[in-house]
Design a protein around this motif. Structure first.
Motif, PDB file in Angstrom:
ATOM      1  N   ALA A 133      60.227-102.933 -27.163  1.00  0.00           N
ATOM      2  CA  ALA A 133      60.581-101.760 -27.975  1.00  0.00           C
ATOM      3  C   ALA A 133      61.627-102.112 -29.025  1.00  0.00           C
ATOM      4  N   TYR A 134      62.572-102.948 -28.649  1.00  0.00           N
ATOM      5  CA  TYR A 134      63.672-103.270 -29.560  1.00  0.00           C
ATOM      6  C   TYR A 134      63.398-104.530 -30.391  1.00  0.00           C
ATOM      7  N   ALA A 135      62.202-105.121 -30.234  1.00  0.00           N
ATOM      8  CA  ALA A 135      61.941-106.428 -30.856  1.00  0.00           C
ATOM      9  C   ALA A 135      62.097-106.399 -32.367  1.00  0.00           C
ATOM     10  N   LEU A 136      62.464-107.580 -32.914  1.00  0.00           N
ATOM     11  CA  LEU A 136      62.648-107.705 -34.368  1.00  0.00           C
ATOM     12  C   LEU A 136      61.389-107.291 -35.122  1.00  0.00           C
ATOM     13  N   LYS A 137      60.224-107.615 -34.535  1.00  0.00           N
ATOM     14  CA  LYS A 137      58.961-107.331 -35.224  1.00  0.00           C
ATOM     15  C   LYS A 137      58.817-105.827 -35.487  1.00  0.00           C
ATOM     16  N   ASN A 138      59.268-105.038 -34.499  1.00  0.00           N
ATOM     17  CA  ASN A 138      59.155-103.587 -34.669  1.00  0.00           C
ATOM     18  C   ASN A 138      60.002-103.064 -35.823  1.00  0.00           C
ATOM     19  N   LEU A 139      61.035-103.833 -36.162  1.00  0.00           N
ATOM     20  CA  LEU A 139      61.903-103.393 -37.254  1.00  0.00           C
ATOM     21  C   LEU A 139      61.091-103.160 -38.519  1.00  0.00           C
ATOM     22  N   GLU A 140      60.149-104.095 -38.758  1.00  0.00           N
ATOM     23  CA  GLU A 140      59.333-103.961 -39.971  1.00  0.00           C
ATOM     24  C   GLU A 140      58.539-102.653 -39.928  1.00  0.00           C
ATOM     25  N   ASP A 141      58.048-102.300 -38.713  1.00  0.00           N
ATOM     26  CA  ASP A 141      57.273-101.059 -38.599  1.00  0.00           C
ATOM     27  C   ASP A 141      58.163 -99.833 -38.750  1.00  0.00           C
ATOM     28  N   TRP A 142      59.413 -99.975 -38.379  1.00  0.00           N
ATOM     29  CA  TRP A 142      60.292 -98.807 -38.360  1.00  0.00           C
ATOM     30  C   TRP A 142      61.158 -98.663 -39.608  1.00  0.00           C
ATOM     31  N   GLU A 143      61.051 -99.689 -40.479  1.00  0.00           N
ATOM     32  CA  GLU A 143      61.906 -99.658 -41.669  1.00  0.00           C
ATOM     33  C   GLU A 143      61.679 -98.384 -42.486  1.00  0.00           C
ATOM     34  N   PHE A 144      60.395 -97.960 -42.587  1.00  0.00           N
ATOM     35  CA  PHE A 144      60.118 -96.800 -43.442  1.00  0.00           C
ATOM     36  C   PHE A 144      60.819 -95.538 -42.928  1.00  0.00           C
ATOM     37  N   LYS A 145      61.039 -95.490 -41.607  1.00  0.00           N
ATOM     38  CA  LYS A 145      61.732 -94.317 -41.044  1.00  0.00           C
ATOM     39  C   LYS A 145      63.192 -94.301 -41.507  1.00  0.00           C
ATOM     40  N   VAL A 146      63.790 -95.483 -41.550  1.00  0.00           N
ATOM     41  CA  VAL A 146      65.185 -95.568 -41.980  1.00  0.00           C
ATOM     42  C   VAL A 146      65.286 -95.287 -43.481  1.00  0.00           C
ATOM     43  N   ILE A 147      64.350 -95.864 -44.233  1.00  0.00           N
ATOM     44  CA  ILE A 147      64.351 -95.654 -45.688  1.00  0.00           C
ATOM     45  C   ILE A 147      64.195 -94.160 -46.003  1.00  0.00           C
ATOM     46  N   ASP A 148      63.360 -93.489 -45.223  1.00  0.00           N
ATOM     47  CA  ASP A 148      63.176 -92.045 -45.406  1.00  0.00           C
ATOM     48  C   ASP A 148      64.515 -91.302 -45.224  1.00  0.00           C
ATOM     49  N   LYS A 149      65.320 -91.754 -44.248  1.00  0.00           N
ATOM     50  CA  LYS A 149      66.612 -91.084 -44.010  1.00  0.00           C
ATOM     51  C   LYS A 149      67.598 -91.374 -45.147  1.00  0.00           C
ATOM     52  N   VAL A 150      67.516 -92.590 -45.700  1.00  0.00           N
ATOM     53  CA  VAL A 150      68.392 -92.922 -46.838  1.00  0.00           C
ATOM     54  C   VAL A 150      68.050 -91.981 -48.000  1.00  0.00           C
ATOM     55  N   THR A 151      66.754 -91.800 -48.247  1.00  0.00           N
ATOM     56  CA  THR A 151      66.332 -90.917 -49.341  1.00  0.00           C
ATOM     57  C   THR A 151      66.831 -89.495 -49.115  1.00  0.00           C
ATOM     58  N   LYS A 285      49.129 -85.627 -23.871  1.00  0.00           N
ATOM     59  CA  LYS A 285      47.919 -85.177 -24.577  1.00  0.00           C
ATOM     60  C   LYS A 285      47.120 -86.359 -25.097  1.00  0.00           C
ATOM     61  N   GLY A 286      47.688 -87.566 -24.924  1.00  0.00           N
ATOM     62  CA  GLY A 286      46.966 -88.777 -25.341  1.00  0.00           C
ATOM     63  C   GLY A 286      47.317 -89.246 -26.743  1.00  0.00           C
ATOM     64  N   GLU A 287      48.315 -88.598 -27.379  1.00  0.00           N
ATOM     65  CA  GLU A 287      48.701 -89.043 -28.732  1.00  0.00           C
ATOM     66  C   GLU A 287      49.444 -90.370 -28.643  1.00  0.00           C
ATOM     67  N   LYS A 288      48.962 -91.368 -29.350  1.00  0.00           N
ATOM     68  CA  LYS A 288      49.663 -92.669 -29.354  1.00  0.00           C
ATOM     69  C   LYS A 288      50.494 -92.739 -30.624  1.00  0.00           C
ATOM     70  N   LEU A 289      51.776 -92.662 -30.482  1.00  0.00           N
ATOM     71  CA  LEU A 289      52.638 -92.687 -31.668  1.00  0.00           C
ATOM     72  C   LEU A 289      53.376 -94.011 -31.731  1.00  0.00           C
ATOM     73  N   ASP A 290      53.798 -94.316 -32.944  1.00  0.00           N
ATOM     74  CA  ASP A 290      54.449 -95.602 -33.140  1.00  0.00           C
ATOM     75  C   ASP A 290      55.960 -95.422 -32.981  1.00  0.00           C
ATOM     76  N   ASP A 291      56.423 -95.457 -31.754  1.00  0.00           N
ATOM     77  CA  ASP A 291      57.857 -95.268 -31.544  1.00  0.00           C
ATOM     78  C   ASP A 291      58.309 -95.979 -30.265  1.00  0.00           C
ATOM     79  N   PHE A 292      59.581 -95.919 -30.035  1.00  0.00           N
ATOM     80  CA  PHE A 292      60.206 -96.547 -28.892  1.00  0.00           C
ATOM     81  C   PHE A 292      59.673 -95.961 -27.579  1.00  0.00           C
ATOM     82  N   PHE A 293      59.442 -94.659 -27.575  1.00  0.00           N
ATOM     83  CA  PHE A 293      58.961 -93.971 -26.368  1.00  0.00           C
ATOM     84  C   PHE A 293      57.635 -94.566 -25.899  1.00  0.00           C
TER      85      PHE A 293
END
Ligand code: HEM
Length: 516
Positions: A133-151, A285-293
């Protein structure tokens, strides 16, 4: 008559347990700890002096003063604090034989989380699950979430600050509380990374959110108030060790300050429960989301991790807590330091401007992640004002072990504060001077083993990459887009230390940079 007898007996039992027994233990000195200078009169007999220092909110500062003269201090009957940075390897390093001490057990809930679990094997099991969950690789996937907060943060600042070139940085209308906004940013970012829904604080401009009790009743609470109340109460009382549970029980019953702190603090547990239940319903409900959970619930190959509900709550709780609190403090502090040192800010801005487009609002992580001066500014601020400065307590193995070349008996608490370690003048000359240049080049690399803002070894921070992602993008983007100045340049940054450093408000004037 019987009443008087019972009261007399109770009083003598209390006297024996609280005063007589500790004094006897002190003089018998089975562990030989009397050879170490004590932090204060009575520190060798009772933990109360350490608790008093904690309640004052200046514990690490005080220890730093004392350690200028003494490399090792006895801070409690069974507790040693170290001031020589060479002790880091022995206490926290990968090959240490020390484990987390009983404080973590006292602060844990019904289930351990990654940060408070003590048993080494259990920690390895958890860390294995969570490392994906915390792997460096995931950072690339999660960057857009952080960028969204900066905006989102920039949108808010744009509305609050004047857009005319002529506007002055003296206008009161342009003042924002940087401390609060950095916290809205980290809370929204970690909730999005962790649970796929931001809490919406950046849009609201406050941190009011839903807290849910186990029976499903909901109420509105302030995220920051709840979290800080809980940690403040814990940080005062936990150093009583064996007395902690009784102190919590009694302070909840009696009309003390702690009753209020604990009761407000329960709101944080309710925030976590609300968020976990909401996210769990989506998962079921079976939703697969891209997050830590998702990473918590299933391994990469889709096989379930079968975690009980209590353990899921515990892990999400530490993620929301550690994941928002310390990074917000880091972002607050580095801005304060930059505004106090305009020459540093100017050099940093040149470095960022050189890689960012003129009209770029949220600067991509790729562009700024390897900027050496930006990283040096972050690290220098994390060195001089570490967000988690308290002595992280470790327990020596039952057979004892060597620390700083001296044998320390078994089951003794040993610790070092990052605030103290980072002021060791043998490693960091002029320790009180904010000088990012010390981190540049080869000389900077030599300092890394003594940089323990994120602790070290197997129990070092698992979220540091997420934290750097957030710190780097927000600081680069904000200084690129705005001119900033302290609203009260002469006022020092007020800060209260509980387990973390908790700075007070930081009023800052903002203005769009000329020509934008
Ligand atoms: C500037 C920001 C941060 C600082 C200064 C910081 C500091 C630390 C420190 C000192 C520890 C060791 C604690 C101990 O031994 O008791 C730690 C552990 C931990 N941190 Fe952080 N942290 C930061 C950001 C984060 C973030 C963003 C997350 C989560 C997203 C996080 C999650 C954790 C966890 C889960 C642990 C326990 C690791 C283990 O024991 O295996 N931290 N952190």
């Amino acid at each position: 008559m019987y009443g008087a007898l019972v009261i007399g007996l109770a009083a003598s039992l209390l006297f024996t347990r609280l005063i007589f027994y500790p004094i006897v233990i002190y003089f018998v000195d089975r562990k030989g700890l009397r050879r170490y200078p004590a932090m204060s009169f009575l520190a060798g007999v009772t933990n109360i002096p350490y608790m008093i220092q904690s309640a004052r909110g200046t514990r690490s500062k005080r220890l730093s003063e004392l350690h200028k003269k003494q490399p090792v201090l006895r801070v409690g009957p069974n507790s040693l604090s170290y001031g020589d940075a060479r002790a880091i390897k022995d206490i926290y390093g990968h090959s240490t034989k020390c484990i987390k001490d009983d404080m973590y057990d006292l602060l844990s809930g019904s289930h351990f989380n990654l940060a408070d679990v003590i048993d080494k094997k259990e920690h390895q099991r958890k860390r294995k699950i969570l490392s994906s969950a915390y792997a460096l690789k995931n950072l690339e996937d999660w960057e857009f979430k952080v960028i969204d907060k900066v905006t989102k943060m920039c949108n808010q600042f744009d509305q609050r600050c004047s857009t005319t070139k002529e506007s002055s940085l003296n206008a009161d209308a342009n003042v924002i509380d940087w401390r609060a906004w950095s916290n809205f940013f980290t809370m929204d970012a970690i909730a999005d990374i962790g649970l796929n829904f931001p809490l919406g604080f950046l849009e609201q401009g406050d941190d009011i959110t839903i807290s849910e009790s186990l029976d499903g009743t909901t109420r509105l609470v302030s995220y920051r108030e709840c979290l800080h109340s809980q940690i403040t109460a814990q940080s005062h009382l936990v150093w009583s060790y064996g007395w902690y549970s009784s102190l919590v029980k009694w302070s909840r019953r009696l009309p003390t300050r702690y009753r209020k702190l604990f009761s407000v603090g329960e709101g944080f547990d309710g925030i976590v429960i609300h968020q976990v239940r909401k996210r769990l319903r989506q998962y079921q409900k079976g939703e697969k989301l891209d997050d830590f959970f998702q990473a918590l619930m299933e391994a990469k190959d889709g096989s379930p991790n079968h975690l009980p509900f209590g353990e899921i709550v515990a892990e999400i709780s530490i993620m929301l807590n550690a994941g928002s609190l310390s990074t917000a403090v880091a972002i607050n502090n580095v801005m304060y330091m930059l505004l106090k040192h305009p020459d540093v800010l100017a050099r940093l801005r040149d470095e960022v401007d050189a890689v960012a487009d003129n009209d770029e609002v949220s600067i991509a992580y790729d562009k700024v992640k390897d900027l050496p001066y930006l990283r040096a500014c972050l690290d220098e601020s994390l060195r001089i004002l570490p967000p988690t400065p308290f002595n992280l307590p470790r327990k020596t193995p039952s057979e004892g072990c060597e620390i700083l070349g001296q044998w320390v008996p078994g089951s003794t608490t040993v610790s070092m504060s990052s605030y103290v370690a980072h002021r060791d003048p043998n490693v960091f000359p002029d320790p009180e001077v904010f000088r990012p240049e010390r981190w540049l080049g080869e000389a900077g690399k030599q300092l890394q083993p003594y940089f323990i803002t994120f602790s070290a070894g197997a129990r070092g921070c698992i979220g540091r990459n997420i934290s750097y992602l957030e710190q780097t993008t927000i600081i680069a983007s904000i200084i690129h887009r705005y001119d900033l100045a302290l609203a009260n340049p002469e006022a020092p940054q007020a800060s209260y230390e509980h387990l973390n450093m908790n700075p007070g408000p930081l009023p800052v004037r903002v203005r769009l940079r000329g020509g934008k």
